[in-house]
Design a protein around this motif. Structure first.
Motif, PDB file in Angstrom:
ATOM      1  N   SER A  94     -27.840 -11.883  37.749  1.00 47.68           N
ATOM      2  CA  SER A  94     -28.984 -12.371  38.530  1.00 47.68           C
ATOM      3  C   SER A  94     -28.517 -13.069  39.802  1.00 47.68           C
ATOM      4  N   SER A  95     -27.475 -13.879  39.688  1.00 42.88           N
ATOM      5  CA  SER A  95     -26.938 -14.573  40.869  1.00 42.88           C
ATOM      6  C   SER A  95     -26.416 -13.578  41.888  1.00 42.88           C
ATOM      7  N   ALA A  96     -25.678 -12.580  41.402  1.00 39.48           N
ATOM      8  CA  ALA A  96     -25.152 -11.551  42.303  1.00 39.48           C
ATOM      9  C   ALA A  96     -26.279 -10.756  42.950  1.00 39.48           C
ATOM     10  N   ALA A  97     -27.352 -10.510  42.193  1.00 38.53           N
ATOM     11  CA  ALA A  97     -28.493  -9.764  42.734  1.00 38.53           C
ATOM     12  C   ALA A  97     -29.176 -10.550  43.850  1.00 38.53           C
ATOM     13  N   ILE A  98     -29.295 -11.862  43.675  1.00 42.60           N
ATOM     14  CA  ILE A  98     -29.912 -12.703  44.714  1.00 42.60           C
ATOM     15  C   ILE A  98     -29.083 -12.663  45.992  1.00 42.60           C
ATOM     16  N   ILE A  99     -27.773 -12.827  45.844  1.00 39.36           N
ATOM     17  CA  ILE A  99     -26.879 -12.782  46.998  1.00 39.36           C
ATOM     18  C   ILE A  99     -26.926 -11.409  47.664  1.00 39.36           C
ATOM     19  N   GLN A 100     -26.958 -10.367  46.850  1.00 39.50           N
ATOM     20  CA  GLN A 100     -27.009  -9.002  47.361  1.00 39.50           C
ATOM     21  C   GLN A 100     -28.279  -8.777  48.180  1.00 39.50           C
ATOM     22  N   LEU A 101     -29.413  -9.234  47.666  1.00 44.13           N
ATOM     23  CA  LEU A 101     -30.678  -9.056  48.370  1.00 44.13           C
ATOM     24  C   LEU A 101     -30.684  -9.777  49.711  1.00 44.13           C
ATOM     25  N   ILE A 102     -30.190 -11.006  49.736  1.00 34.59           N
ATOM     26  CA  ILE A 102     -30.165 -11.773  50.984  1.00 34.59           C
ATOM     27  C   ILE A 102     -29.285 -11.080  52.018  1.00 34.59           C
ATOM     28  N   ALA A 103     -28.125 -10.597  51.588  1.00 33.80           N
ATOM     29  CA  ALA A 103     -27.215  -9.906  52.508  1.00 33.80           C
ATOM     30  C   ALA A 103     -27.846  -8.626  53.047  1.00 33.80           C
ATOM     31  N   GLN A 104     -28.547  -7.889  52.184  1.00 36.97           N
ATOM     32  CA  GLN A 104     -29.170  -6.642  52.633  1.00 36.97           C
ATOM     33  C   GLN A 104     -30.348  -6.909  53.564  1.00 36.97           C
ATOM     34  N   ILE A 105     -31.054  -8.005  53.353  1.00 36.15           N
ATOM     35  CA  ILE A 105     -32.115  -8.384  54.295  1.00 36.15           C
ATOM     36  C   ILE A 105     -31.495  -8.696  55.658  1.00 36.15           C
ATOM     37  N   PHE A 106     -30.355  -9.381  55.644  1.00 34.18           N
ATOM     38  CA  PHE A 106     -29.631  -9.695  56.871  1.00 34.18           C
ATOM     39  C   PHE A 106     -29.243  -8.409  57.612  1.00 34.18           C
ATOM     40  N   VAL A 107     -28.749  -7.418  56.879  1.00 29.29           N
ATOM     41  CA  VAL A 107     -28.381  -6.131  57.479  1.00 29.29           C
ATOM     42  C   VAL A 107     -29.628  -5.406  57.988  1.00 29.29           C
ATOM     43  N   SER A 108     -30.735  -5.515  57.272  1.00 31.59           N
ATOM     44  CA  SER A 108     -31.978  -4.873  57.707  1.00 31.59           C
ATOM     45  C   SER A 108     -32.472  -5.453  59.029  1.00 31.59           C
ATOM     46  N   LEU A 109     -32.339  -6.765  59.181  1.00 35.73           N
ATOM     47  CA  LEU A 109     -32.720  -7.393  60.452  1.00 35.73           C
ATOM     48  C   LEU A 109     -31.816  -6.910  61.581  1.00 35.73           C
ATOM     49  N   TYR A 110     -30.540  -6.737  61.264  1.00 36.77           N
ATOM     50  CA  TYR A 110     -29.619  -6.194  62.274  1.00 36.77           C
ATOM     51  C   TYR A 110     -29.993  -4.758  62.619  1.00 36.77           C
ATOM     52  N   ALA A 111     -30.458  -3.994  61.629  1.00 39.50           N
ATOM     53  CA  ALA A 111     -30.884  -2.618  61.883  1.00 39.50           C
ATOM     54  C   ALA A 111     -32.066  -2.585  62.859  1.00 39.50           C
ATOM     55  N   LEU A 112     -32.980  -3.549  62.738  1.00 44.90           N
ATOM     56  CA  LEU A 112     -34.096  -3.640  63.685  1.00 44.90           C
ATOM     57  C   LEU A 112     -33.584  -3.922  65.096  1.00 44.90           C
ATOM     58  N   PHE A 113     -32.575  -4.797  65.178  1.00 48.54           N
ATOM     59  CA  PHE A 113     -31.970  -5.090  66.479  1.00 48.54           C
ATOM     60  C   PHE A 113     -31.307  -3.838  67.061  1.00 48.54           C
ATOM     61  N   VAL A 114     -30.600  -3.086  66.225  1.00 50.27           N
ATOM     62  CA  VAL A 114     -29.948  -1.853  66.680  1.00 50.27           C
ATOM     63  C   VAL A 114     -30.985  -0.865  67.199  1.00 50.27           C
ATOM     64  N   MET A 115     -32.087  -0.699  66.472  1.00 49.15           N
ATOM     65  CA  MET A 115     -33.124   0.236  66.904  1.00 49.15           C
ATOM     66  C   MET A 115     -33.772  -0.209  68.217  1.00 49.15           C
ATOM     67  N   LYS A 116     -33.892  -1.533  68.376  1.00 47.31           N
ATOM     68  CA  LYS A 116     -34.438  -2.057  69.630  1.00 47.31           C
ATOM     69  C   LYS A 116     -33.513  -1.735  70.796  1.00 47.31           C
ATOM     70  N   VAL A 117     -32.213  -1.864  70.585  1.00 46.85           N
ATOM     71  CA  VAL A 117     -31.235  -1.533  71.625  1.00 46.85           C
ATOM     72  C   VAL A 117     -31.310  -0.047  71.966  1.00 46.85           C
ATOM     73  N   LEU A 118     -31.366   0.797  70.952  1.00 45.11           N
ATOM     74  CA  LEU A 118     -31.441   2.241  71.181  1.00 45.11           C
ATOM     75  C   LEU A 118     -32.731   2.624  71.898  1.00 45.11           C
ATOM     76  N   LEU A 119     -33.816   1.944  71.535  1.00 47.45           N
ATOM     77  CA  LEU A 119     -35.107   2.214  72.175  1.00 47.45           C
ATOM     78  C   LEU A 119     -35.074   1.826  73.644  1.00 47.45           C
ATOM     79  N   ASN A 120     -34.487   0.677  73.931  1.00 44.67           N
ATOM     80  CA  ASN A 120     -34.422   0.210  75.321  1.00 44.67           C
ATOM     81  C   ASN A 120     -33.550   1.107  76.191  1.00 44.67           C
ATOM     82  N   ASN A 121     -32.589   1.784  75.575  1.00 49.01           N
ATOM     83  CA  ASN A 121     -31.690   2.655  76.320  1.00 49.01           C
ATOM     84  C   ASN A 121     -32.127   4.115  76.300  1.00 49.01           C
ATOM     85  N   GLY A 122     -33.293   4.382  75.753  1.00 52.44           N
ATOM     86  CA  GLY A 122     -33.846   5.728  75.767  1.00 52.44           C
ATOM     87  C   GLY A 122     -33.193   6.700  74.816  1.00 52.44           C
ATOM     88  N   LEU A 123     -32.449   6.192  73.834  1.00 45.05           N
ATOM     89  CA  LEU A 123     -31.791   7.089  72.875  1.00 45.05           C
ATOM     90  C   LEU A 123     -32.729   7.513  71.753  1.00 45.05           C
TER      91      LEU A 123
END
Length: 261
Positions: A94-123
């Motif tokens: 359970s502890s590992a699952a909580i840590i895993q979820l938080i880390a994956q949410i962090f990566v998901s937020l970074y994915a939104l940032f990546v998509m924003k960068v790609l969108l701004n550059n017309g990719l």
């Protein structure tokens, strides 16, 4: 429930240090790769980094579980804990699952940032042009499931290894037993997949989804983002869930035998 919460809090504290180190290194990597993309005028190079750190999240929960197991293995705390072995191990998962979820949410937020960068550059034309929300969710769900499956395997193999410590004649060769268990399981898995039962349409039933974009280099256009389809077998996933439960119960049974380190 209060006793379990206490175990959960203790395990989270033991995992906290390496989890923070993990997040710091990811954050520094994100900054470094983005700076490189700006310097080289190649915004698409942040995509491979995104997919790499997303894939590496599979190992976060297993490493967290092994960290706690090794700490308690040195002190043999479970020998004197009145809680059942199922609660002790469930707390770690359970502890590992909580840590895993938080880390994956962090990566998901970074994915939104990546998509924003790609969108701004017309990719890409839109966020869905890179990865629809449904596919992104399924990819994260797959990473989480794989991470939990590996974590349970780590607990099981750790229990096998330490349960053999009470036998002096094989104590120094316990690692061979762990290798043999892995080899026997993989051999059995290969044999079963070749049987008529596992070639049945029931086990091949699944869905094909685009879960992971990939990069392709073209001489004229440079780096381009391509979409990759993957087949998700539903029954096979259900089978792995059942196997995870079996391995978890076996590890609990071995722990009840008061394994020694």
């Amino acid at each position: 429930m209060r006793a379990f919460n206490g175990l959960l809090k203790k395990d989270l504290n033991l995992m906290k240090f390496w989890w923070m180190v993990w997040l710091v290194f990811m954050f520094l990597g994100m900054i470094g790769v983005y700076a490189l993309s700006v310097y080289s005028s190649e915004p698409s190079i942040i995509v491979p980094f995104l997919m790499t750190i997303a894939a590496f999240q599979v190992f976060l929960a297993p490493l967290s579980v092994l960290t706690v197991l090794n700490i308690e293995g040195k002190t043999q705390l479970w020998l004197y804990n009145p809680q059942s072995s199922i609660k002790l191990l469930l707390s770690k998962i359970s502890s590992a699952a909580i840590i895993q979820l938080i880390a994956q949410i962090f990566v998901s937020l970074y994915a939104l940032f990546v998509m924003k960068v790609l969108l701004n550059n017309g990719l890409i034309d839109s966020f869905n042009g890179f990865m629809p929300f449904k596919n992104g969710f399924l990819m994260q769900l797959g990473i989480f499931g794989a991470s939990m499956y590996i974590s349970i395997w780590c607990i099981f193999l750790w229990s096998v290894y330490h349960s053999l410590g009470k036998y002096p004649t094989i104590r120094s060769f316990r690692w061979i037993a762990v290798i043999l268990v892995c080899f026997a399981y993989n051999a059995l898995e290969v044999l079963l997949t070749k049987t008529r039962l596992f070639k049945n349409e029931l086990f091949s039933f699944g869905v094909s989804i685009n879960i992971a974009p990939r990069m392709s280099y073209q001489e004229q256009n440079g780096w381009a983002i391509l979409q990759t389809d993957a087949h998700i077998p539903i029954m096979t996933i259900c089978l792995y869930i059942v196997l995870s439960l079996i391995f978890f119960l076996l590890a609990s049974w071995l722990l009840d035998r008061k394994v020694e380190v």
